[in-house]
Design an enzyme around this catalytic site. Structure first.
Site, PDB file in Angstrom:
ATOM      1  N   SER A 199      11.373  -8.039   5.406  1.00 41.92           N
ATOM      2  CA  SER A 199      12.205  -8.701   4.398  1.00 41.92           C
ATOM      3  C   SER A 199      13.175  -7.704   3.785  1.00 41.92           C
ATOM      4  CB  SER A 199      11.332  -9.309   3.297  1.00 41.92           C
ATOM      5  OG  SER A 199      10.910  -8.297   2.390  1.00 41.92           O
TER       6      SER A 199
ATOM      7  N   CYS B  60      -4.774  -7.695   4.855  1.00 46.02           N
ATOM      8  CA  CYS B  60      -6.134  -8.151   4.630  1.00 46.02           C
ATOM      9  C   CYS B  60      -6.354  -8.422   3.155  1.00 46.02           C
ATOM     10  CB  CYS B  60      -7.125  -7.085   5.116  1.00 46.02           C
ATOM     11  SG  CYS B  60      -6.775  -6.484   6.786  1.00 46.02           S
TER      12      CYS B  60
END
Length: 640
Positions: free
Chosen positions: A363, A2
């Site tokens: 990642s 967010c």
């Protein structure tokens, strides 16, 4: 994932309401699913939501405690929130939602900053207690999530991104010349500085409490390095690393929306993907960007990894000479500062591509920092050995190497240039100076030639050198561990994680980094140095840990890193933008010597071959950094 913003203090309510809406509008890309606001006589809080866990409206923010004594806006993911929830439930708490936000709200409202070491995740948290007029701001351990602040008298504003923070009135847009000095040296700005004198960043692992205009700060996390004799054996150490990384991957795969992974073909991302697939009952979606320049292309190895572990692989090709002006402005608009790392461009491209299929990706970021993978660590070890040679001999050797590199047939020889550089660096007086000089963007002499005297004088460092700060306990660490700490504390937080957060969130994609999980960090600190680097090979223990999970090609090819062939990326559009922004009448006219700037432009655009004293890589990146600086000054109306 967010975006958050807010202001507390002696505010004018209507003005604050307008500012908070303008700020959240600036970060709508961070949270396209919903927004929310809280306003009272001393605070205005704003929130943009990207729904990942508990996607119904009950989990929207701002979120209130049952008695409405505490209010939270929060950006991030807490990976151990179920365990924390169980602990709180045993203490009598009852929950209305199934996600992590309510857990953090109840935990911090009840236990305050003492609870922070328990939290495993990436986050930027703002907790407001109206009755006490108290705001608590917290940033995660390694700086995965951003949190910027500005103090205007007794008023404090905060936001996830700098352009959002600038929507609050009264924040200075004056350039911070101390930060500019760091930017020229390293290409990034170390926290708490930003390029704006009126804006600061919370440090990784830091909390800040504002109470009726008074500010106190503290740290809740410190890297721990204590080699464990039980891990002197390579097999035992590899088992510990693999176990911790697997557990971190598993708990970071929690999501109520589609999830995938970036897969470059390097050891770090390949390790994450292999472990993800072992924890998944369906093929994991993996994403890769390939370049036409084979020197920068790992796509064949990425495909091999995907085939080996059984993922659903997606690949996008980017052609050379494909620069677009939007690439430049996008970085400025989201980072809010000049940002020299050109790999922001492919990071945005692969994020935008992945967002068509998933909302969350894992990642390999942090693997090099945790397990000594960067060539700079090996370079640093060699330089430290050379530093014991008498300085006159080093200086003579450097001069001879520089002279030889200019001889016919040897001009631009990378070995001679690097040899001269290494010998010269070894003459520097301190360990930290030697390590920093390995990847310096501009030398101090370059900086003084390029900038006008007033700017050079203003760039002095009144708070000391932020890049050399080490905790007292670091005196007991090895030189390698001190280098790893510096890289993690400075470049990881100020460059790598900025790039990944801003460029992925620009596409409303959440990126998680299992290598930065506290489980992995704890094991990393216990590994003996000789199992981190073996000979000329970094990440020795990680290679051994994953040897049975990945194809041999992953371990045999040289380290490339995720970057674009910047020297081939230039095209007519790049030249046009350069000529416009770096012209004598351009945004930097007041602070640069145009003749020296023209030399930087000429070196950067010629890009035909390495010179005796500067490589094509450094020349093109110096130009890119200056172009970023000019674009930032123009775009954000910076006062020089």
């Amino acid at each position: 994932m967010c975006g958050i913003a807010g202001i507390v203090g002696a505010i004018e309510r209507d003005s604050a309401a307008r500012a908070i809406r303008a700020a959240t509008s600036c970060i709508a890309h961070r949270g396209p699913d919903a927004d929310g606001f809280h306003e009272d006589s001393h605070a205005a809080l704003g929130f943009r939501r990207l729904s990942i866990l508990d996607t119904n409206e009950r989990a929207n923010q701002p979120m209130y405690s049952p008695e409405r004594t505490a209010i939270i806006v929060y950006n991030g993911e807490i990976y151990n929130f179920e365990e924390l929830k169980d602990e709180l439930s045993a203490r009598g708490e009852r929950f209305a939602t199934t996600g992590d936000t309510e857990v953090i709200l109840r935990l911090l409202a009840r236990d305050g900053v003492g609870a922070l070491p328990k939290i495993a995740g990436m986050f930027a948290i703002a907790l407001w207690k109206p009755a006490q007029r108290e705001l608590l701001l917290v940033r995660d351990r390694f700086g995965e999530k951003p949190l910027h602040i500005a103090q205007m008298g007794s008023t404090l504003a905060f936001a996830s991104e700098i352009p959002a923070l600038l929507q609050f009135p009264g924040i200075s847009r004056r350039i911070d010349y101390e930060a500019l000095g760091y930017f020229f040296e390293t290409g990034f700005v170390p926290a708490p500085l930003t390029m704006f004198a009126g804006v600061r960043s919370l440090l990784p692992g830091q909390w800040l409490r504002w109470r009726d205009g008074e500010i106190t700060t503290g740290s809740y996390y410190q890297v721990e390095v204590e080699p464990d004799p039980r891990l002197d054996d390579l097999d035992a150490a590899a088992d510990a690393v693999r176990s911790a990384l697997s557990a971190a991957v598993k708990r970071q795969m929690i999501s109520d929306v589609p999830l995938g992974a970036f897969l470059s073909g390097g050891i770090d991302s390949s390790s994450i993907v292999a472990l993800m697939q072992q924890h998944s009952s369906a093929p994991v979606k993996t994403f890769n960007v390939r370049f036409s320049d084979a020197k920068y292309d790992e796509s064949a190895i990425a495909r091999r990894v995907a085939e080996h572990v059984g993922t659903e692989h997606h690949e996008l090709t980017v052609e050379d000479a494909s620069f677009h002006e939007d690439d430049l402005w996008r970085i400025i608009d989201h980072v809010g500062s000049p940002f020299h790392d050109s790999s922001a461009i492919p990071t945005f491209i692969v994020s935008k591509y992945a967002r068509q299929f998933v909302t969350v990706v894992l990642s390999g970021d942090g693997g090099d920092e945790m397990f000594a993978g960067y060539p700079a660590f090996q370079w640093g070890a060699r330089v430290e050995s050379l530093s014991r040679v008498p300085a006159p001999a080093l200086s003579l050797g450097a001069a001879l190497a520089r002279t030889a590199s200019r001889l016919p047939g040897l001009t631009g020889s990378s070995r001679l240039r690097q040899g001269a550089k290494g010998l010269a660096i070894a003459t520097l007086p301190t360990e930290s100076q030697r390590f920093r000089a390995i990847h310096r963007l501009f030398s101090p002499a370059d900086f003084e030639r390029l900038l006008v005297p007033q700017a050079v004088a203003a760039a002095h460092r009144p708070r000391g050198d932020l890049l050399t700060e080490l905790p007292p306990v670091a005196r007991r660490w090895s030189p390698l561990r001190r280098m790893m700490y510096t890289r993690m504390r400075q470049e990881l937080a100020g460059d790598m994680l900025v790039k990944v957060d801003r460029m992925s969130m620009a596409t409303s994609l959440e990126t998680r980094a299992p290598f930065l999980d506290p489980l992995v960090a704890a094991v990393s600190g216990r590994i003996p140095d000789q199992l981190l680097i073996s000979g000329a090979t970094g990440k020795h223990v990680l290679r051994h840990a994953m040897r049975n999970d990945l194809p041999a090609e992953v371990f045999s090819h040289p380290k490339w890193g995720f970057s674009i062939p910047l020297h081939r990326f230039f095209n007519d559009e790049y030249r046009r933008v350069t000529q416009e922004l770096l012209a004598p009448s351009g945004p930097l006219r007041r602070i640069v010597h145009q003749r020296e700037l023209d030399a930087v432009i000429s070196r950067g655009l010629s890009r035909t071959r390495d010179a005796a004293d500067i490589s094509v890589y450094q020349a093109t990146h110096q130009l890119w950094a200056i172009l970023q600086l000019a674009a930032w000054v123009q775009r954000l109306k910076v006062q020089l």
